[in-house]
Design an enzyme around this catalytic site. Structure first.
Site, PDB file in Angstrom:
ATOM      1  N   HIS A  72      55.427  48.549  49.950  1.00  0.00           N
ATOM      2  CA  HIS A  72      55.549  47.290  50.680  1.00  0.00           C
ATOM      3  C   HIS A  72      54.221  46.549  50.619  1.00  0.00           C
ATOM      4  CE1 HIS A  72      59.304  47.987  53.410  1.00  0.00           C
ATOM      5  NE2 HIS A  72      59.495  48.354  52.157  1.00  0.00           N
ATOM      6  N   TYR A 200      58.243  43.058  63.088  1.00  0.00           N
ATOM      7  CA  TYR A 200      57.803  43.367  64.443  1.00  0.00           C
ATOM      8  C   TYR A 200      58.045  42.125  65.288  1.00  0.00           C
ATOM      9  CZ  TYR A 200      55.320  47.392  62.448  1.00  0.00           C
ATOM     10  OH  TYR A 200      54.998  48.567  61.804  1.00  0.00           O
ATOM     11  N   PRO A 292      53.531  53.906  68.346  1.00  0.00           N
ATOM     12  CA  PRO A 292      53.921  53.713  66.945  1.00  0.00           C
ATOM     13  C   PRO A 292      53.834  52.273  66.462  1.00  0.00           C
ATOM     14  CG  PRO A 292      55.859  54.037  68.320  1.00  0.00           C
ATOM     15  CD  PRO A 292      54.672  54.277  69.204  1.00  0.00           C
ATOM     16  N   LYS A 296      50.390  54.398  62.873  1.00  0.00           N
ATOM     17  CA  LYS A 296      49.159  55.134  62.636  1.00  0.00           C
ATOM     18  C   LYS A 296      49.253  56.641  62.852  1.00  0.00           C
ATOM     19  CE  LYS A 296      46.619  51.843  61.280  1.00  0.00           C
ATOM     20  NZ  LYS A 296      47.298  51.630  60.033  1.00  0.00           N
ATOM     21  N   TYR A 384      46.313  47.500  59.214  1.00  0.00           N
ATOM     22  CA  TYR A 384      47.650  48.089  59.005  1.00  0.00           C
ATOM     23  C   TYR A 384      47.659  48.997  57.783  1.00  0.00           C
ATOM     24  CZ  TYR A 384      52.763  48.284  59.223  1.00  0.00           C
ATOM     25  OH  TYR A 384      54.060  48.720  59.327  1.00  0.00           O
TER      26      TYR A 384
END
Length: 389
Positions: A72, A200, A292, A296, A384
């Protein structure tokens, strides 16, 4: 029994550590309190940082990940009807790989068992002894018998509830914790993902996440109160609530179906310092927990394993104790950066019970800043995809 490194815990952290040590010619024995099937039944995150993927390749277990995992190059943050894309590759030159933790664990099991690794399952009453001396050992029960495993070092990879962290004296341990006043209700469904990258979502009804495992396996979450019960959430209720929290175009494209797994997980941030004492070294959830939201958890465990394996290899190869002495400080520097990012993402995207109108406007303003600022998006991308080792 005797080994060079006793590894407490047979999840991905313990298996990966033993794998890296064995490939360097260092003996390791893994003690796991659950059965192999039970370990593999755990449903966990599936977003691997670039450093995690590289470490798995170095361990010789990256072939299936590279074949079946999905690279991704970005993710989305949504607020209301807007979708803000964070293009990882363009902003920081790194990507992530979506590949389930269960699959990582299975690959490690298969490789270790093929190489004759010693992995004892269904181990009970594990206790760590003489960790501050020159001859540590681990006692345990297995298959009805009492056993003693002598070793040079102990690696505590046994999770938040395991005995390893508790073996560090209370007067030496410092624990830092933030318990969040909500959890994530998640389902797994054999349906095509609603998008090819994670979403998100910040919504007035609460947070939502659209994730995936493969082209026909989706993972979705909605924020719920800690008093919610799983039996009160039918599949239809879940899908209705998820749709309500997504931008309309995304909600309209959502393919629903029966759930094959459903659970509620509470959220917390937790760090225990130091991550070593005497001959004991902690890795993964034994030392730290993150919500979450920042993807991580597994990645931090792999980072710990990277540092600890390098330190142990340097000791056995060159009798150099420097990296062992510096392990806790080195690992914690990376841990706290990830804890901060996970906390920031959680604060930005969730509704807290005590949120005021001011708090909600601050969330909106920060999301608006990310939409307008390439610098802001780059910081998200860098965090990220993971800090370099």
């Amino acid at each position: 029994m005797r080994t060079q490194v006793a590894v407490i815990g047979g999840g991905p952290a313990g298996l990966l550590l033993s794998r890296l040590l064995m490939r360097a010619g260092i003996d390791a024995v893994v003690l796991e309190r659950r059965s192999r099937d039970r370990v593999l039944s755990r449903i966990r995150a599936g977003v691997l940082e670039s450093g995690t993927a590289d470490t798995l390749r170095r361990a010789g277990v990256g072939e299936r990940m590279d074949r079946e995992g999905q690279v991704h190059s970005g993710c989305y943050l949504s607020a209301g009807e807007s979708l803000i894309r964070i293009p990882f590759g363009d902003l920081c030159g790194r990507n992530v790989t979506v590949y389930g933790q269960t699959e990582v664990t299975r690959d490690l099991y298969d490789a270790q068992e093929a190489d004759g690794a010693v992995i004892l399952h269904d181990v009970e009453d594990v206790a760590l002894h003489d960790l501050d001396g020159d001859a540590p050992f681990v006692s345990f029960r297995h298959e009805g018998g009492e056993h003693r495993l002598a070793c040079d070092y102990v690696a505590g990879c046994d999770g938040f509830h395991g005995p390893s962290r508790q073996a560090i004296p209370a007067e030496i341990r410092r624990e830092f914790e933030r318990v969040y006043p909500f959890g994530w209700l998640g389902i797994l469904s054999e349906t095509p993902p609603v998008t090819d990258e994670l979403i998100y979502a910040n919504h007035e009804r609460g947070f939502a996440l659209c994730s995936l495992r493969n082209p026909m396996l989706s993972r979705y979450y909605v924020q719920v109160g800690l008093d919610e019960k799983i039996e009160d959430w039918s599949d239809d209720r879940f899908w209705d609530e998820l749709r309500a929290r997504l931008p309309q175009g995304t909600a309209d494209a959502l393919v629903t179906g029966p759930s094959i797994e459903k659970s509620i997980a509470p959220l917390r941030s937790f760090v225990s310092e130091p991550m070593s004492w005497g001959r004991l070294f902690l890795c993964g959830d034994a030392a730290h927990i993150v919500p979450p939201t920042g993807a991580k958890g597994l990645n931090l465990a792999v980072g710990d394993v990277h540092y600890l394996s390098e330190a142990l290899i340097a000791f056995y190869r060159d009798r150099d104790r420097g990296k062992l002495a510096g392990y806790s400080e080195t690992a914690l520097a990376r841990v706290w950066k990830a804890v901060r990012f996970s906390w920031q993402m959680t604060t930005l995207l969730h509704r807290f019970p005590d949120n005021t109108g001011f708090d909600r406007r601050m969330q909106e303003a920060e999301l608006g800043q990310l939409e307008a600022s390439e610098t802001g998006r780059r910081l998200v991308a860098e965090n990220y995809t993971g800090a370099p080792y």
